[in-house]
Design a protein around this motif. Structure first.
Motif, PDB file in Angstrom:
ATOM      1  N   GLY A  91      67.475  32.379  65.511  1.00 52.38           N
ATOM      2  CA  GLY A  91      67.909  30.996  65.378  1.00 52.38           C
ATOM      3  C   GLY A  91      66.824  30.005  64.984  1.00 52.38           C
ATOM      4  N   TRP A  92      65.635  30.516  64.669  1.00 54.75           N
ATOM      5  CA  TRP A  92      64.522  29.642  64.304  1.00 54.75           C
ATOM      6  C   TRP A  92      63.938  30.062  62.969  1.00 54.75           C
ATOM      7  N   GLY A  93      63.257  29.139  62.310  1.00 51.18           N
ATOM      8  CA  GLY A  93      62.590  29.425  61.052  1.00 51.18           C
ATOM      9  C   GLY A  93      61.092  29.550  61.223  1.00 51.18           C
ATOM     10  N   ARG A  94      60.471  30.112  60.200  1.00 51.73           N
ATOM     11  CA  ARG A  94      59.015  30.265  60.182  1.00 51.73           C
ATOM     12  C   ARG A  94      58.564  30.220  58.728  1.00 51.73           C
ATOM     13  N   SER A  95      57.476  29.534  58.462  1.00 52.21           N
ATOM     14  CA  SER A  95      56.944  29.465  57.103  1.00 52.21           C
ATOM     15  C   SER A  95      55.899  30.546  56.874  1.00 52.21           C
ATOM     16  N   VAL A  96      55.945  31.128  55.681  1.00 48.12           N
ATOM     17  CA  VAL A  96      54.918  32.056  55.222  1.00 48.12           C
ATOM     18  C   VAL A  96      54.589  31.668  53.774  1.00 48.12           C
ATOM     19  N   VAL A  97      53.467  32.162  53.281  1.00 45.36           N
ATOM     20  CA  VAL A  97      53.092  31.900  51.895  1.00 45.36           C
ATOM     21  C   VAL A  97      53.131  33.215  51.138  1.00 45.36           C
ATOM     22  N   LEU A  98      53.849  33.208  50.023  1.00 47.89           N
ATOM     23  CA  LEU A  98      53.983  34.397  49.173  1.00 47.89           C
ATOM     24  C   LEU A  98      53.602  33.997  47.755  1.00 47.89           C
ATOM     25  N   GLN A  99      52.526  34.565  47.261  1.00 48.20           N
ATOM     26  CA  GLN A  99      52.061  34.269  45.898  1.00 48.20           C
ATOM     27  C   GLN A  99      51.957  32.769  45.648  1.00 48.20           C
ATOM     28  N   LYS A 156      65.671  28.583  46.197  1.00 43.97           N
ATOM     29  CA  LYS A 156      65.440  29.962  45.753  1.00 43.97           C
ATOM     30  C   LYS A 156      65.517  30.881  46.965  1.00 43.97           C
ATOM     31  N   SER A 157      66.077  32.070  46.772  1.00 45.65           N
ATOM     32  CA  SER A 157      66.119  33.056  47.856  1.00 45.65           C
ATOM     33  C   SER A 157      65.365  34.315  47.424  1.00 45.65           C
ATOM     34  N   TRP A 158      64.838  35.037  48.392  1.00 44.34           N
ATOM     35  CA  TRP A 158      64.084  36.264  48.141  1.00 44.34           C
ATOM     36  C   TRP A 158      64.764  37.445  48.807  1.00 44.34           C
ATOM     37  N   PRO A 159      64.752  38.606  48.161  1.00 47.44           N
ATOM     38  CA  PRO A 159      65.206  39.828  48.831  1.00 47.44           C
ATOM     39  C   PRO A 159      64.266  40.147  50.001  1.00 47.44           C
ATOM     40  N   VAL A 160      64.854  40.636  51.075  1.00 48.83           N
ATOM     41  CA  VAL A 160      64.111  40.936  52.299  1.00 48.83           C
ATOM     42  C   VAL A 160      64.335  42.393  52.671  1.00 48.83           C
ATOM     43  N   ARG A 161      63.301  43.046  53.172  1.00 49.98           N
ATOM     44  CA  ARG A 161      63.475  44.358  53.773  1.00 49.98           C
ATOM     45  C   ARG A 161      62.596  44.450  55.012  1.00 49.98           C
ATOM     46  N   ILE A 162      63.018  45.312  55.920  1.00 47.04           N
ATOM     47  CA  ILE A 162      62.288  45.513  57.170  1.00 47.04           C
ATOM     48  C   ILE A 162      61.922  46.985  57.251  1.00 47.04           C
ATOM     49  N   GLU A 163      60.631  47.256  57.397  1.00 50.52           N
ATOM     50  CA  GLU A 163      60.144  48.628  57.532  1.00 50.52           C
ATOM     51  C   GLU A 163      59.054  48.651  58.593  1.00 50.52           C
ATOM     52  N   GLY A 164      59.213  49.566  59.534  1.00 52.47           N
ATOM     53  CA  GLY A 164      58.197  49.709  60.568  1.00 52.47           C
ATOM     54  C   GLY A 164      57.952  48.442  61.360  1.00 52.47           C
ATOM     55  N   GLY A 165      59.000  47.641  61.557  1.00 52.91           N
ATOM     56  CA  GLY A 165      58.870  46.419  62.335  1.00 52.91           C
ATOM     57  C   GLY A 165      58.225  45.261  61.594  1.00 52.91           C
ATOM     58  N   ARG A 166      58.039  45.410  60.276  1.00 53.81           N
ATOM     59  CA  ARG A 166      57.447  44.340  59.469  1.00 53.81           C
ATOM     60  C   ARG A 166      58.453  43.831  58.438  1.00 53.81           C
ATOM     61  N   ILE A 167      58.417  42.528  58.200  1.00 52.20           N
ATOM     62  CA  ILE A 167      59.267  41.904  57.190  1.00 52.20           C
ATOM     63  C   ILE A 167      58.503  41.852  55.879  1.00 52.20           C
ATOM     64  N   SER A 168      59.131  42.324  54.817  1.00 53.41           N
ATOM     65  CA  SER A 168      58.545  42.263  53.477  1.00 53.41           C
ATOM     66  C   SER A 168      59.499  41.511  52.561  1.00 53.41           C
ATOM     67  N   LEU A 169      58.908  40.779  51.610  1.00 60.12           N
ATOM     68  CA  LEU A 169      59.676  40.043  50.618  1.00 60.12           C
ATOM     69  C   LEU A 169      59.369  40.597  49.243  1.00 60.12           C
ATOM     70  N   ALA A 170      60.375  40.583  48.369  1.00 55.41           N
ATOM     71  CA  ALA A 170      60.206  41.072  47.002  1.00 55.41           C
ATOM     72  C   ALA A 170      59.868  39.919  46.086  1.00 55.41           C
ATOM     73  N   HIS A 171      58.994  40.204  45.146  1.00 59.57           N
ATOM     74  CA  HIS A 171      58.731  39.233  44.078  1.00 59.57           C
ATOM     75  C   HIS A 171      58.419  40.022  42.815  1.00 59.57           C
TER      76      HIS A 171
END
Length: 114
Positions: free
Chosen positions: A20-28, A95-110
């Protein structure tokens, strides 16, 4: 000719993102707002298109017409967490990004140009 490939970049631990909360990250060099809502992870542009500042991760998460959404914390426009369309103004979009979760980590596609 440029070939587009997808590069997945790990951005944070799944455990770091509260329901229910957001978080900012920087991608490229772009600010991305991550949200955890009803068991799903969503990634949208972190810049509010009206205010022009990176505040979308601070928005209120909820539901609009049965669809998960986030409301801008400044001017209150509501955006779909699924695809970034604005419920209140069809000329606005995040803009939206594809998301995947592997090994407990969130990854974004670009895209990666070769």
């Amino acid at each position: 000719m440029t070939v587009q490939e997808t590069l997945w970049q790990s951005v944070c631990e799944l455990a770091d993102l509260e329901e229910g909360w957001g978080r900012s990250v920087v991608l490229q060099g772009e600010v991305v707002a991550l949200f955890r809502c009803a068991g799903h992870i969503y990634a949208l542009d972190g810049m509010d298109p009206v205010a022009g500042v990176a505040v979308m991760a601070l928005g209120l998460v909820g539901d609009c017409q049965g669809e998960p959404m986030v409301a801008s914390p400044i001017y209150k426009q509501r955006y779909s967490l699924r695809d970034g369309h604005c419920f209140d103004n069809p000329s606005l979009h995040l803009k939206s990004w594809p998301v995947r979760i592997e090994g407990g980590r969130i990854s974004l596609a670009h895209p990666l140009s070769c």
